[in-house]
Design an enzyme around this catalytic site. Structure first.
Site, PDB file in Angstrom:
ATOM      1  N   SER A   1       4.606   4.043   2.984  1.00 63.11           N
ATOM      2  CA  SER A   1       4.023   2.842   2.364  1.00 63.11           C
ATOM      3  C   SER A   1       4.258   1.668   3.302  1.00 63.11           C
ATOM      4  O   SER A   1       4.968   1.786   4.287  1.00 63.11           O
ATOM      5  CB  SER A   1       4.668   2.572   1.002  1.00 63.11           C
ATOM      6  OG  SER A   1       6.071   2.446   1.162  1.00 63.11           O
ATOM      7  N   LYS A   2       3.657   0.572   2.999  1.00 65.28           N
ATOM      8  CA  LYS A   2       3.887  -0.641   3.788  1.00 65.28           C
ATOM      9  C   LYS A   2       3.343  -1.810   3.006  1.00 65.28           C
ATOM     10  O   LYS A   2       2.479  -1.657   2.156  1.00 65.28           O
ATOM     11  CB  LYS A   2       3.126  -0.551   5.114  1.00 65.28           C
ATOM     12  CG  LYS A   2       3.595  -1.533   6.150  1.00 65.28           C
ATOM     13  CD  LYS A   2       4.888  -1.050   6.773  1.00 65.28           C
ATOM     14  CE  LYS A   2       5.195  -1.705   8.075  1.00 65.28           C
ATOM     15  NZ  LYS A   2       5.986  -0.806   8.939  1.00 65.28           N
ATOM     16  N   GLY A   3       3.847  -2.988   3.320  1.00 63.92           N
ATOM     17  CA  GLY A   3       3.332  -4.162   2.632  1.00 63.92           C
ATOM     18  C   GLY A   3       3.788  -5.410   3.317  1.00 63.92           C
ATOM     19  O   GLY A   3       4.286  -5.371   4.443  1.00 63.92           O
TER      20      GLY A   3
ATOM     21  N   ASP B   1      10.646  -5.347   8.373  1.00 66.28           N
ATOM     22  CA  ASP B   1       9.646  -5.169   9.421  1.00 66.28           C
ATOM     23  C   ASP B   1       9.512  -6.552  10.076  1.00 66.28           C
ATOM     24  O   ASP B   1      10.379  -7.409   9.883  1.00 66.28           O
ATOM     25  CB  ASP B   1       8.316  -4.672   8.815  1.00 66.28           C
ATOM     26  CG  ASP B   1       7.388  -4.071   9.859  1.00 66.28           C
ATOM     27  OD1 ASP B   1       7.549  -2.895  10.198  1.00 66.28           O
ATOM     28  OD2 ASP B   1       6.505  -4.804  10.367  1.00 66.28           O
TER      29      ASP B   1
ATOM     30  N   VAL C   1       0.861  -1.183   0.000  1.00 67.65           N
ATOM     31  CA  VAL C   1       0.000   0.000   0.000  1.00 67.65           C
ATOM     32  C   VAL C   1       0.894   1.229   0.000  1.00 67.65           C
ATOM     33  O   VAL C   1       1.744   1.391   0.872  1.00 67.65           O
ATOM     34  CB  VAL C   1      -0.945   0.021   1.228  1.00 67.65           C
ATOM     35  CG1 VAL C   1      -1.721   1.331   1.282  1.00 67.65           C
ATOM     36  CG2 VAL C   1      -1.907  -1.159   1.169  1.00 67.65           C
TER      37      VAL C   1
END
Ligand code: GLU
Length: 409
Positions: free
Chosen positions: A101-103, A142, A56
């Site tokens: 952002s992150k995913g 992460d 995202v």
């Protein structure tokens, strides 16, 4: 309530104190782009493994999208959205030229072999490589991912786009990574804890700490606090907690964890539960694991004098209100755990310049950024008589909003 809703609750609370039009607010809440990809690989058994990956991209008004990749069974679209939005405010609070952002991939990395993890990572990159890049979107470690996973990402990306080490941060130091990146989040948590304690007239030395989670963030945080004379009286992981009023011997604990893979069974303390840890009467309680730890059912029982959010999103809004009513200061995630992305930024800069910094320089620059961000947020919270979380969001939102207005829609 879901995670993204909770993040937006905090956004709204801060945005209402700023003079923002509802269109600008919508622009800042809604993610810019959401990717959801099927990541099918061949398992070691010869069977097909079906996984879903997400990325995202929340906001890039201030610079390329930036944020970690999580491999965990909880990963889904909503979690990625919430964490991507946290990255937007986090990079703005510590004033990095990045967006958020992150995913991640919905999987249990503990059940995968090393070669399955490698195939999964490479396949994911094959699916999203056109949407990431040093000037587009830069992943990082992460929960459930580490420097090795970042090395595979860099290598796979290079097959499509050539040598571009700045496409990902948190790489191994031997492969274009930065000194101090692995320990950076824990180091930053220690720094803001030091500054926050000073405001209460205390020091790390002789203060007591309970740390929930003993992964990358929890273990480095514990180590840095203990080095400064802090007494780590409680630590937990997914399996249980250990307690020792005299202070847990971290070197002995690390040895135990290296062979057993968990802290349960360690004899240097009394064993107990995670819930017990959250109720410990300590100076500082540090959630450093999954999100959603504090809710209406346990917030009233917290006996810590202060909470420092090493994890992303550990506090549901109803718990946050309870902490506020009870006068327990909370140093919010978007400030407290920003040390990781700060040193990711230094890694990206070093990669762009093809020049390496030594550990002293990284630590010095990290300290400068974290301490200055802490004081900005603290002063705003004092000036407006608002919690530090609201102040941090206000600072982040105003910086992102300003960039949006200056850049044009
Ligand atoms: N995953 C970390 C975070 O939540 C680091 C992100 C990064 O370095 O880009 O802040």
């Amino acid at each position: 309530m879901q995670a993204f809703e909770a993040t937006n609750y905090y956004f709204e609370k801060a945005a209402s104190l700023l003079d923002l039009s509802s269109n600008i607010k919508t622009l800042m809440v809604v993610p810019d782009r959401e990717l959801r990809v099927e990541v099918a690989i061949e398992m070691d058994s010869g069977q097909i493994g079906n996984f879903i990956g997400y990325r995202v991209q929340h906001d890039n008004a201030r610079g390329p999208f930036k944020g970690g990749l999580r491999y965990h069974p909880h990963v889904d679209q909503d979690e990625a959205r919430s964490l991507a939005s946290l990255m937007t405010w986090k990079t703005a609070v510590v004033d990095l030229p990045f967006g958020g952002s992150k995913g991640g991939i919905n999987c249990d990395p503990k059940q995968l072999s090393r070669s399955e993890l490698e195939r999964l990572t490479r396949k994911f990159v094959e699916k999203i490589h056109d949407f990431i890049g040093p000037d587009k979107d830069i992943p990082a470690p992460d929960m459930g991912t580490d420097a090795q996973v970042m090395a595979w990402i860099m290598n796979e990306y290079s097959k499509f786009h050539g040598f571009q080490p700045a496409v990902v941060t948190g790489k191994p130091v031997e492969l274009h990574g930065s000194a101090g990146r692995e320990a950076a989040t824990g180091y930053g948590v220690m720094l803001v804890t030091r500054e926050a304690l000073a405001k209460l007239g205390k020091t790390i030395q002789k203060s007591t700490f309970a740390i929930q989670g003993y992964g990358n963030v929890g273990s480095y945080t514990a180590r840095f606090l203990a080095e400064k004379g802090g007494i780590i009286v409680a630590i937990s992981d997914a399996f249980g907690a250990i307690f020792n009023q005299e202070g847990i011997d971290l070197a002995a604990l690390d040895k135990y964890v290296a062979t057993h893979g968990k802290i349960v069974g360690f004899t240097g303390g009394d064993s107990g539960s995670n819930e017990q840890l959250l109720r410990s009467p300590v100076d500082v309680l540090i959630p450093a694991a999954l999100g959603g730890v504090f809710d209406a059912s346990n917030a009233a029982e917290v006996e810590a004098k202060m909470i420092v959010e090493g994890a992303n999103g550990p506090t549901w809004p109803e718990a946050d209100e309870i902490f506020q009513q009870r006068g327990i200061p909370v140093i919010p995630d978007i400030l407290a755990n920003a040390g990781g992305v700060v040193v990711s930024y230094f890694e990206w800069v070093q990669n762009q310049q093809h020049f390496r910094w030594n550990l002293d320089q990284v630590r010095r620059e990290e300290e400068e950024r974290m301490v200055s961000a802490f004081h900005k947020v603290y002063e705003l919270s004092q000036k407006k008589s608002i919690p530090m979380r609201t102040a941090a969001y206000m600072l982040g939102i105003s910086r992102v909003g300003r960039a949006r207005v200056l850049g044009g829609i």
